[in-house]
Design a protein around this motif. Structure first.
Motif, mmCIF file in Angstrom:
data_model
loop_
_atom_site.group_PDB
_atom_site.id
_atom_site.type_symbol
_atom_site.label_atom_id
_atom_site.label_comp_id
_atom_site.label_asym_id
_atom_site.label_seq_id
_atom_site.Cartn_x
_atom_site.Cartn_y
_atom_site.Cartn_z
ATOM 1 N N LEU A 70 0.823 -1.205 0.000
ATOM 2 C CA LEU A 70 0.000 0.000 0.000
ATOM 3 C C LEU A 70 0.861 1.260 0.000
ATOM 4 O O LEU A 70 0.532 2.252 -0.644
ATOM 5 N N LEU A 71 1.951 1.219 0.715
ATOM 6 C CA LEU A 71 2.817 2.397 0.803
ATOM 7 C C LEU A 71 3.397 2.728 -0.567
ATOM 8 O O LEU A 71 3.343 3.860 -1.038
ATOM 9 N N LEU A 125 -3.001 4.196 5.391
ATOM 10 C CA LEU A 125 -3.363 2.843 5.837
ATOM 11 C C LEU A 125 -2.123 1.964 5.920
ATOM 12 O O LEU A 125 -1.974 1.142 6.829
ATOM 13 N N SER A 126 -1.224 2.145 4.975
ATOM 14 C CA SER A 126 -0.003 1.348 4.968
ATOM 15 C C SER A 126 0.801 1.596 6.241
ATOM 16 O O SER A 126 1.369 0.679 6.815
ATOM 17 N N VAL A 127 0.827 2.840 6.680
ATOM 18 C CA VAL A 127 1.592 3.156 7.880
ATOM 19 C C VAL A 127 0.983 2.461 9.090
ATOM 20 O O VAL A 127 1.686 1.911 9.937
ATOM 21 N N LEU A 128 -0.334 2.415 9.137
ATOM 22 C CA LEU A 128 -0.966 1.732 10.265
ATOM 23 C C LEU A 128 -0.658 0.230 10.228
ATOM 24 O O LEU A 128 -0.343 -0.382 11.245
ATOM 25 N N LEU A 166 1.940 -1.191 8.893
ATOM 26 C CA LEU A 166 3.345 -1.380 9.267
ATOM 27 C C LEU A 166 3.519 -1.211 10.775
ATOM 28 O O LEU A 166 4.221 -1.975 11.425
ATOM 29 N N TRP A 167 2.860 -0.213 11.289
ATOM 30 C CA TRP A 167 2.954 0.093 12.730
ATOM 31 C C TRP A 167 2.534 -1.139 13.553
ATOM 32 O O TRP A 167 3.228 -1.578 14.467
ATOM 33 N N VAL A 168 1.383 -1.699 13.212
ATOM 34 C CA VAL A 168 0.890 -2.871 13.940
ATOM 35 C C VAL A 168 1.837 -4.060 13.734
ATOM 36 O O VAL A 168 2.205 -4.754 14.679
ATOM 37 N N GLY A 169 2.247 -4.242 12.478
ATOM 38 C CA GLY A 169 3.156 -5.347 12.193
ATOM 39 C C GLY A 169 4.470 -5.229 12.952
ATOM 40 O O GLY A 169 5.124 -6.222 13.267
ATOM 41 N N TRP A 170 4.837 -3.981 13.234
ATOM 42 C CA TRP A 170 6.121 -3.727 13.889
ATOM 43 C C TRP A 170 6.178 -4.339 15.290
ATOM 44 O O TRP A 170 7.250 -4.585 15.824
ATOM 45 N N PHE A 171 5.019 -4.578 15.898
ATOM 46 C CA PHE A 171 5.047 -5.239 17.209
ATOM 47 C C PHE A 171 5.592 -6.655 17.069
ATOM 48 O O PHE A 171 6.265 -7.160 17.962
ATOM 49 N N GLY A 172 5.294 -7.277 15.915
ATOM 50 C CA GLY A 172 5.908 -8.576 15.658
ATOM 51 C C GLY A 172 7.394 -8.421 15.414
ATOM 52 O O GLY A 172 8.217 -9.194 15.905
ATOM 53 N N PHE A 173 7.722 -7.370 14.667
ATOM 54 C CA PHE A 173 9.112 -7.113 14.293
ATOM 55 C C PHE A 173 9.989 -6.916 15.533
ATOM 56 O O PHE A 173 11.026 -7.565 15.688
ATOM 57 N N ASN A 174 9.566 -6.023 16.424
ATOM 58 C CA ASN A 174 10.393 -5.686 17.590
ATOM 59 C C ASN A 174 10.169 -6.637 18.757
ATOM 60 O O ASN A 174 11.117 -7.242 19.260
ATOM 61 N N ALA A 175 8.908 -6.734 19.166
ATOM 62 C CA ALA A 175 8.641 -7.567 20.340
ATOM 63 C C ALA A 175 8.901 -9.041 20.027
ATOM 64 O O ALA A 175 9.288 -9.814 20.907
ATOM 65 N N GLY A 176 8.715 -9.406 18.769
ATOM 66 C CA GLY A 176 8.995 -10.783 18.374
ATOM 67 C C GLY A 176 10.473 -11.108 18.451
ATOM 68 O O GLY A 176 10.874 -12.262 18.625
ATOM 69 N N SER A 177 11.311 -10.073 18.329
ATOM 70 C CA SER A 177 12.752 -10.300 18.346
ATOM 71 C C SER A 177 13.258 -10.762 19.706
ATOM 72 O O SER A 177 14.419 -11.125 19.841
ATOM 73 N N ALA A 178 12.387 -10.720 20.714
ATOM 74 C CA ALA A 178 12.762 -11.311 21.998
ATOM 75 C C ALA A 178 12.873 -12.836 21.842
ATOM 76 O O ALA A 178 13.527 -13.493 22.645
ATOM 77 N N VAL A 179 12.246 -13.351 20.801
ATOM 78 C CA VAL A 179 12.126 -14.792 20.524
ATOM 79 C C VAL A 179 11.897 -15.624 21.798
ATOM 80 O O VAL A 179 12.336 -16.761 21.884
ATOM 81 N N SER A 180 11.192 -15.044 22.734
ATOM 82 C CA SER A 180 10.773 -15.844 23.883
ATOM 83 C C SER A 180 9.644 -15.113 24.590
ATOM 84 O O SER A 180 9.491 -13.898 24.444
ATOM 85 N N VAL A 181 8.884 -15.866 25.337
ATOM 86 C CA VAL A 181 7.818 -15.273 26.121
ATOM 87 C C VAL A 181 8.342 -14.994 27.527
ATOM 88 O O VAL A 181 8.215 -13.899 28.050
ATOM 89 N N GLY A 182 8.970 -16.001 28.090
ATOM 90 C CA GLY A 182 9.689 -15.884 29.361
ATOM 91 C C GLY A 182 8.991 -15.029 30.400
ATOM 92 O O GLY A 182 7.841 -15.257 30.765
ATOM 93 N N ASP A 183 9.718 -14.005 30.830
ATOM 94 C CA ASP A 183 9.186 -13.155 31.904
ATOM 95 C C ASP A 183 8.368 -11.982 31.370
ATOM 96 O O ASP A 183 8.067 -11.049 32.109
#
Lengths: 458, 355
Positions: A56-57, A241-244, A246-263
């Motif tokens: 979309l972007l 819309l593309s920015v939104l 990407l923004w939402v997807g970015w939670f997977g990008f960054n928070a996913g990079s923890a590659v663990s649920v852990g604490d």
């Protein structure tokens, strides 16, 4: 509360007698792995969904006559990128056949080609199965590639997308990813790039830079006297819309990079991500308003993305206030960067150089300034930055990683694209560019009704 | 004109019988005036230039009228040819377009009304065409005498004003503002006087009208940013240039016009308005002189804006190119724009209080 809990567990233990002993080690490892796997897969899906954002972007920021091409080619290149990454790219990044050779393994990984993961993980030794890790890493490679397309937009031949997808996914991206994430020499130096401001964003942006320089500006972008024309995208709603997305997807990008649920540390990463993006959007709108007298929508969108790109490296290493500062600076930076590239007569249709390049550099360097010792220890990479520790060391390492990775990507991209330009031609003909790539590359328009009408009026 | 060459050209306009002669006289006047641009003080330059424009337009009207008369059509009733916009304000540059209208005396009966409407429509047609041949492009906004809406008898004009007064929307209030700048250039000036008598009524105090007038007046902003930077064009052929017309001159014209209307002043030229506002005690001597100074600067800069000759028409994009913006000029301009901004804020505040 405690009474209720006790009652509930009592009732449950009556129903499922084994639950009373569920805390035995093997099951807890199994649970840990299951949760990790679930989260990483969700994150991978979110990152792959970010491609919808790029579609979309890129389409929204370009003209109607190229819309079908711009959108459709992304699906094709994701497909091709997946196959190449499976065959070669993953092995170059994470392959461990050459670990004995310390010199070589600092530069590239080797092995795991045509990756064939175990059908399930081993809860006793692993935190997650390699299959999910592969998917997550592949999603990142595909993002980096889609960023590079920003430099190709509206004038590169379709065949060049094909060739460059193969070479970028096989030899450019995996090498940088190996250096920082795959145990390569920058990882050993303690370079902090949590989710890839450098690895993913700067790499993509510099490939885009090489492409846009070699392709030269689009017809009509610059006047003879050097002044720039504004080639407006055909759909600002798509872009927003593309920015939104990407923004939402970015939670997977960054928070996913923890590659663990852990604490639950990954939620802190997500929290910082939101702050960075928000600050970027706000700063960009305000700066454009103050400087040009008009609050520019495109700049605002770029600001949100720049905030996200910048916080990508630092989301796990900094305090919340620093996340806000990093986002604010990114929003201002992206505004001036767009003006700078225009002045340098570099045509950057999707603003990839400013959003992913400049903000990527800033985000990576920001770790050297804002990282705290506590968080660096928590993540286990590098050390605290200038403000927390008073030491310049981390900033130096960050600078080193930006410069070295940047130089490699720039060199490799110029070489590959330069050879492509000589051998097969890189840019469509003037006629094809004017007609639009929808017609010249695919034989049909993305917006048939509108474009046919426009042609009749010519 | 004060200089002998100019005076001679001017007198030749009054006797020219052919459009081509007029056109060549206009071209020569332009050359002549361009030479004077750096020599004369800006006010005198404008006075001379507008004298020349007036002479050309008057002569064109006279010729058009004579052409119709030769075919047996004479004006059935007295009329006045009106200029609006910069022509009305006597602020025409070397390249101004036609903003015009006609008001004619009321015919006695129905057949007279029809005949008059027909005659003046032909006359307007002939005049506008001739002025086009002289290089005056027609008005983009269709405020021109060939538009039947702007070519009316006195009674119809009054009715039209009443209509605008009674149901003032944004567009109609804009027309009212256009009428405020009107000036009779040819014919029976008393007709416009009567129209203006009707115009300057207490209707103008209607809060809805005042609010729309204020919005219209504030619409164009002075092109100076919060950091005191010039807000230049960012893209296109004119990148780096400053839109002095809509970002300096017009906002100032609008603000001063607003004050003048509220004070019931009938002057049309901006500098004359400033002067009268001072006499009426609406502006202090100090304010009047700083506004006049800023306005003279904007008038001077308008003359430097990029000229274009499109299909034989004298046109101008109203923008001051980057090349012409010297360091000294930029400083002067910033000062002027700040003054203009202050004026806008003042008009906004004092009107807000009244509404």
């Amino acid at each position: 509360m405690i009474k209720k809990l006790a009652l509930a567990s009592g009732v449950l233990s009556l129903v499922f007698p084994t639950m009373a002993f569920a805390a035995d080690e093997a099951s807890s490892q199994m649970l840990n792995m299951g949760l990790n796997t679930l989260w990483i897969l969700i994150a991978a899906i979110l990152v792959i969904l970010m491609q919808g954002g790029f579609i979309l972007l890129e389409a929204g920021s370009t003209r109607m006559k190229n819309a079908g091409h711009v959108a459709g080619k992304t699906i094709f290149t994701i497909g091709l990128c997946s196959l190449v990454y499976w065959a070669v790219g993953y092995g170059i990044t994470f392959g461990t056949d050459n670990v004995e050779n310390e010199t070589l393994s600092k530069i590239i990984g080797w092995g795991s080609f045509f990756f064939d993961p175990a059908i399930a993980g081993d809860p006793a030794n692993d935190n997650y199965p390699t299959s999910v890790f592969f998917l997550f890493q592949l999603a990142f490679a595909a993002i980096s590639l889609s960023i590079a397309w920003g430099g190709f937009a509206e004038r590169a031949k379709l065949s060049s997308y094909l060739v460059f997808t193969v070479l970028f996914t096989a030899v450019i991206y995996p090498v940088v990813a190996h250096w920082i994430w795959g145990g390569g020499w920058l990882a050993q130096d303690g370079a902090q790039d949590y989710a890839g401001s450098t690895v993913v964003h700067l790499t993509g942006a510099l490939a885009a830079f090489a492409a846009t320089v070699l392709l030269k500006p689009r017809i009509g972008k610059f006047n003879r006297d050097g002044s720039a024309n504004e080639i407006l995208g055909h759909n600002q709603v798509f872009s927003a819309l593309s920015v939104l997305l990407l923004w939402v997807g970015w939670f997977g990008f960054n928070a996913g990079s923890a590659v663990s649920v852990g604490d639950g540390f990954f939620a802190y990463v997500a929290f910082n991500t939101q702050l960075g993006a928000a600050a970027g959007a706000v700063a960009a709108l305000l700066i454009s308003w103050l400087i040009t007298g008009k609050a520019d929508i495109t700049t605002t969108l770029n600001g949100a993305l720049a905030g996200l790109v910048a916080i990508t490296a630092s989301c796990a290493f900094v305090d919340p206030w620093a996340a806000v500062v990093i986002g604010l600076v990114a929003g201002v930076l992206v505004f001036f960067s767009v003006k700078l590239f225009e002045k340098l007569k570099v045509d950057d249709p999707i603003y990839a150089l400013s959003v992913h390049g400049m903000a990527g550099i800033w985000g990576t360097l920001a770790n050297g300034i804002f990282a705290t010792q506590v968080l660096a220890d928590k993540v286990g990479v590098g050390q605290g930055g200038l403000i927390d520790t008073g030491s310049w060391y981390q900033l130096w390492v960050q600078l080193e990683s930006v410069v070295v990775c940047g130089a490699y990507v720039l060199g490799a991209s110029f070489l590959i694209l330069g050879v492509m330009k000589l051998v097969m031609g890189f840019r469509v003909t003037e006629e094809q560019e004017i007609i639009g790539l929808d017609l010249s590359e695919h034989g049909t328009y993305g917006y048939p009704e509108q474009m046919k009408k426009a042609q009749q009026n010519l | 004109m004060s200089d002998p060459v100019g005076a001679q050209l001017l007198s030749r306009i009054g006797t020219a019988d052919e459009v081509v002669t007029l056109r060549s006289l206009r071209d020569r006047i332009h050359e002549h005036m361009e030479g004077l641009l750096s020599e004369q003080p800006v006010e005198q330059f404008y006075t001379n230039l507008n004298e020349a424009h007036d002479a050309l337009i008057k002569r064109a009207i006279a010729l058009a009228e004579a052409n119709l008369a030769r075919m047996g059509n004479s004006p059935p009733v007295p009329y006045a040819y009106l200029l609006f916009g910069s022509g009305g304000r006597e602020e025409q540059t070397l390249s101004s377009d036609q903003d015009s209208g006609i008001v004619y005396a009321d015919p006695d009966d129905e057949s007279g009304r029809e005949a008059a409407a027909q005659y003046f429509s032909h006359l307007a047609q002939a005049i506008v065409e001739m002025l086009q041949q002289l290089g005056y492009p027609p008005c983009d906004g269709n405020v021109i005498s060939t538009n039947p809406e702007w070519c009316l008898s006195l009674t119809d004009w009054k009715n039209k004003l009443n209509e605008w007064f009674e149901e003032p929307d944004w567009e109609r209030v804009r027309y009212l503002l256009i009428v405020a700048d009107s000036r009779s250039i040819y014919g029976e000036g008393g007709l416009l006087q009567k129209l203006k008598d009707h115009f300057y009524s207490d209707m103008l105090d209607n809060p809805v009208i005042v609010r729309h007038m204020l919005n219209n007046t504030m619409r164009h902003k002075m092109l100076i940013g919060v950091f005191g930077q010039l807000l230049r064009e960012r893209y296109g052929e004119d990148a780096g240039s400053l839109d002095v017309k809509y970002g300096a001159y017009i906002p100032m014209v609008n603000a001063i016009r607003m004050m003048s209307i509220q004070s019931g002043l009938r002057e049309t030229s901006t500098l004359a308005r400033i002067h009268s506002l001072q006499l009426k005690g609406k502006l202090s001597a100090e304010e009047a002189s700083s506004y006049a100074k800023a306005f003279r600067l904007f008038m001077r800069l308008r003359l430097l804006a990029t000229e274009r000759n499109v299909d034989g028409m004298y046109t101008n994009n109203g923008k001051l190119s980057r090349r012409k913006l010297t360091k000294v000029l930029i400083e002067e301009l910033k000062h002027g724009l700040r003054t203009g901004k202050k004026l806008q804020r003042r008009v906004f505040k004092q009107t807000k209080v009244r509404v």
